[in-house]
Scaffold this active site. Structure first.
Site, PDB file in Angstrom:
ATOM      1  N   ASP A 582       0.790  -1.231   0.000  1.00 21.03           N
ATOM      2  CA  ASP A 582       0.000   0.000   0.000  1.00 21.03           C
ATOM      3  C   ASP A 582       0.821   1.281   0.000  1.00 21.03           C
ATOM      4  O   ASP A 582       0.275   2.349  -0.275  1.00 21.03           O
ATOM      5  CB  ASP A 582      -0.955   0.013   1.201  1.00 21.03           C
ATOM      6  CG  ASP A 582      -2.134  -0.920   1.007  1.00 21.03           C
ATOM      7  OD1 ASP A 582      -2.401  -1.301  -0.147  1.00 21.03           O
ATOM      8  OD2 ASP A 582      -2.783  -1.283   2.009  1.00 21.03           O
ATOM      9  N   HIS A 652      -0.187  -8.000  -0.328  1.00 27.34           N
ATOM     10  CA  HIS A 652      -1.509  -8.616  -0.191  1.00 27.34           C
ATOM     11  C   HIS A 652      -2.312  -8.427  -1.466  1.00 27.34           C
ATOM     12  O   HIS A 652      -1.962  -7.624  -2.338  1.00 27.34           O
ATOM     13  CB  HIS A 652      -2.264  -8.001   0.987  1.00 27.34           C
ATOM     14  CG  HIS A 652      -2.450  -6.518   0.875  1.00 27.34           C
ATOM     15  ND1 HIS A 652      -1.460  -5.618   1.225  1.00 27.34           N
ATOM     16  CD2 HIS A 652      -3.500  -5.763   0.431  1.00 27.34           C
ATOM     17  CE1 HIS A 652      -1.887  -4.382   1.023  1.00 27.34           C
ATOM     18  NE2 HIS A 652      -3.121  -4.441   0.531  1.00 27.34           N
ATOM     19  N   ARG A 662     -19.149  -8.784  -3.208  1.00 24.39           N
ATOM     20  CA  ARG A 662     -18.324  -8.689  -1.997  1.00 24.39           C
ATOM     21  C   ARG A 662     -18.161  -7.220  -1.638  1.00 24.39           C
ATOM     22  O   ARG A 662     -17.654  -6.430  -2.438  1.00 24.39           O
ATOM     23  CB  ARG A 662     -16.966  -9.336  -2.262  1.00 24.39           C
ATOM     24  CG  ARG A 662     -15.921  -9.219  -1.154  1.00 24.39           C
ATOM     25  CD  ARG A 662     -14.598  -9.695  -1.744  1.00 24.39           C
ATOM     26  NE  ARG A 662     -13.526  -9.855  -0.781  1.00 24.39           N
ATOM     27  CZ  ARG A 662     -12.677  -8.900  -0.423  1.00 24.39           C
ATOM     28  NH1 ARG A 662     -12.826  -7.672  -0.904  1.00 24.39           N
ATOM     29  NH2 ARG A 662     -11.690  -9.167   0.414  1.00 24.39           N
TER      30      ARG A 662
END
EC number: 1.14.11.7
Length: 708
Positions: A582, A652, A662
């Site tokens: 990130d 990730h 979702r």
């Protein structure tokens, strides 16, 4: 009546508010003549139009030549206007107000103003090589240069000419002012991949010197290199005051009288002066905000100018220069007179002075003293004029400190803790602390019913935590309802329906959008506020669990749903969201993560709060830095939250969603207040307004059910 009211204040205050600069380099002498530069200056808007036309016609060499010339012309025009204004202010200073009123008492003032106007016109005409009217441009062109659009053309033209290094410079310069421009971000990544990561350095050609010096000072400060920190902060202040002079000078140009039709505007002398001067003065007053705002941002760096003195007071203390430390601490108190930490520091510095020095003789730094004095005079005059002349003005809080001082008990390394405690010295100045994250985990979860599931060790990584029951089933349903009412396809992804995979549709919404929708009645206001409240709840949990010593700020908050597209799920081998980190650019082949633009390098912690589990696939996964070896897999469900540090230690991604929708709230946090989320600040303001309205209703005994 208006003339009698406003003529005396203007005559009295103009000499105070418009003197030649007293800082930012040596002032112009009244007898000093400006050096002339040869050749008339070509209007930058014409050069810009010519360069853009050449680009679209495929003449890239001419495009580069004209666009670069346009940028040079734009810079030189600003320099000429600034230098002419300073030169003429020095040659025609405003006289002090006369001791008594009488016939012609105002004439010396107007003589100076007329002389300054004549000087300025002559100076501009001479240095520009022609009338200044040739250099008046449209708002569209002005906006393009403010947003650095010419650099967008340049980076494309340089690529066509195979000048990769210059293309990267132009692309980065544009990207700095347009950080959400996804295409430019991708261009920079592609350029650097072509040349090699180490081969090209990112250069911002429009970087502001005072910002560069300030950032360098912060870096040296955090490295405990206080001598170098002092050097850079002092340089930043000198450059700041130079920039302030330029900003204020550029405010003195033509003004637009939007409240009047030009032909119907028949104001008297003093009304006309007041109308024009108030616009100039408000513009100059706002230079504080302008100089504290980074390119591409709407929100300024909080407490920017006072922070220089805050850093300096402690840095000077660390190098043993107690008099200078005291001067800077007292300067900081000019902006925040009730700051208990700095008040304690002042007492401590005074106790360290040599007996031959009288503490009362040490005054606040003259540069900030003069600045604050002028700032307060401006504020008083603007507020008074707003009331007397009938225009609207709200004074911003230019020195705001968000959330108070959160790291007041921290003692930087190398300082004797016991000695500091004895003297009551407060040392809490590192705004972006270096945290030993391996040792900071396991703090309280703050709220009842939250279930701890796994820590970093159990998740096979560093700085990771998995929690359940952060949301209740009812809250999940309510958030789902909000999502259905406000989400737009591609929101948060530059309008791209499928930004990560063509096999899924992405929809999103921000907290501010939810609150606006609630305020407008498109979704229940209570449900919209839930989005705001649960994101704050998540922030507090992350801050507490990872035992952070300074405030964790929102960097970006986004509710996102990804939906599997029917007919496109057979034999899928892609990911819903590719493996990434990130706050750095993941390089799986080199097992490195490059913490540099265009990555969001300021992000420190991330969190995902899930809203449902009625879908197939969509597992959240951690991997090794090879982006292949899965170290942990998490199945989303209502109320489950995964949080982790944002760096290369936590690559990730998300497995493919093969059926259903979702939904989650994605949150990114930063320890650096410079990078707080603008929409969050605006959302805070909306919440404050709603709270005030609600309080007013209670005071009036209005039934809450009557709320629209």
């Amino acid at each position: 009546m208006r003339e009698r009211i406003w003529a005396p204040p203007l005559l009295l205050l103009l000499p105070l508010l418009l003197p030649p600069p007293l800082w930012g380099g040596p002032p112009d002498s009244p007898r000093r003549e400006l050096e002339l530069e040869p050749g008339p200056l070509q209007p930058f808007d014409l050069l810009y139009a010519s360069g853009a036309a050449a680009y679209y016609s495929g003449d890239y060499e001419r495009a580069v030549r004209d666009l670069e010339a346009a940028l040079r012309s734009h810079r030189r025009l600003r320099e000429i206007r600034t230098r002419c204004a300073r030169h003429c202010a020095a040659r025609h200073p405003l006289p002090p107000p006369p001791p008594g009123e009488g016939p012609g008492a105002e004439l010396p003032l107007f003589r100076s103003l007329l002389g300054r106007a004549r000087c300025y016109r002559s100076c501009e005409t001479q240095r520009l090589g022609g009338p200044a009217s040739r250099h008046r441009v449209s708002e569209d062109v002005r906006s393009d240069f403010q947003r650095r659009v010419p650099y967008n053309y340049l980076q494309r033209a340089y690529i066509k000419l195979n000048q990769l290094e210059k293309a990267v410079e132009a692309a980065h310069t544009f990207f700095v002012a347009n950080p959400e421009h996804m295409e430019m971000q991708q261009n920079i990544e592609n350029y650097r991949a072509t040349a090699g990561v180490e081969a090209l350095q990112l250069v911002d050609r429009e970087a502001k010197p005072h910002m560069e010096s300030y950032n360098a000072g912060v870096k040296h400060y955090e490295a405990d290199d206080f001598e170098m920190a002092i050097r850079h902060f002092e340089q930043a202040l000198r450059e700041y005051f130079v920039e302030d002079t330029e900003c204020r000078t550029l405010c003195e140009g033509p003004q637009r009288f939007e409240e009047y039709e030009y032909l119907g505007y028949k104001a008297g002398l003093y009304e006309a002066i007041a109308d024009h001067y108030m616009q100039v003065l408000v513009c100059q007053h706002e230079c504080v905000r302008e100089l504290a705002t980074r390119p591409g941002r709407l929100s300024p760096i909080e407490n920017f100018l006072p922070l220089h003195y805050d850093y300096l007071q402690f840095a000077y203390y660390r190098v043993g220069e107690y008099v200078k430390a005291l001067e800077c601490a007292k300067a900081y108190l000019l902006c925040h007179p009730d700051d208990e930490d700095v008040l304690d520091n002042v007492d401590y510095y005074e106790s360290l002075l040599d007996d031959s020095i009288d503490p009362a003789s040490i005054e606040a730094r003259e540069d900030l003293t003069m600045f604050v004095k002028r700032h307060k005079l401006e504020s008083e005059l603007i507020k008074s004029a707003a009331e007397g002349l009938g225009f609207s003005y709200t004074e911003p809080n230019y020195w705001i400190r968000y959330g108070g001082r959160q790291d007041e008990n921290r003692v930087p390394s190398g300082v004797n803790v016991e000695g500091a405690e004895v003297h009551g010295f407060s040392m809490g100045k590192k705004l972006s602390p270096k945290i030993d994250r391996d040792l900071r985990e396991g703090g309280p979860l703050l709220y009842e019913n939250i279930t701890f599931v796994y820590n970093s060790e159990q998740l096979n990584g560093t700085q990771r935590v998995l929690l359940d029951n952060v949301l209740s089933e009812e809250q999940c349903r309510e958030l789902h309802s909000v999502a259905s009412g406000i989400m737009l396809v591609g929101d948060g992804y530059r309008g791209k329906t499928s930004p990560h995979t063509p096999n899924e549709k992405f929809e999103g919404a921000t907290v501010l959008k939810a609150l606006k929708s609630g305020y407008e009645g498109r979704v229940p206001l209570k449900s919209a506020r839930l989005f705001y409240d649960i994101s704050e709840k998540a922030r507090r949990i992350v801050e507490s669990y990872f035992m952070l010593n300074s405030t964790l700020y929102f960097s970006y908050t986004h509710m996102v749903c990804r939906t599997a597209l029917s007919g496109q799920q057979d034999r899928r081998n892609d990911l819903s969201h590719p493996i990434h980190a990130d706050n750095c650019l993941l390089d799986p082949e080199a097992n490195e993560c490059w913490k540099e633009p265009p990555a969001y390098t300021f992000r420190d912690y991330s969190a995902l709060l899930y809203m449902n589990d009625d879908f197939e696939g969509g597992e959240f996964i951690f991997t090794e830095m090879d982006a292949k070896t899965v170290t942990a897999s998490i199945k989303p469900k209502c109320g489950r939250m995964i949080s982790f540090s944002s760096g290369g230690e936590n690559p990730h991604g998300v497995k493919a969603v093969t059926k259903g929708k979702r939904c989650a709230v994605a949150l990114w946090f930063t320890l650096d207040p410079l990078y707080r989320e603008l929409e969050r600040i605006q959302a805070d303001e909306v919440i404050a307004i709603l709270d005030q309205e609600q309080q007013g209703k209670h005071e009036l005994n209005i039934n809450p059910k009557d709320e629209l």
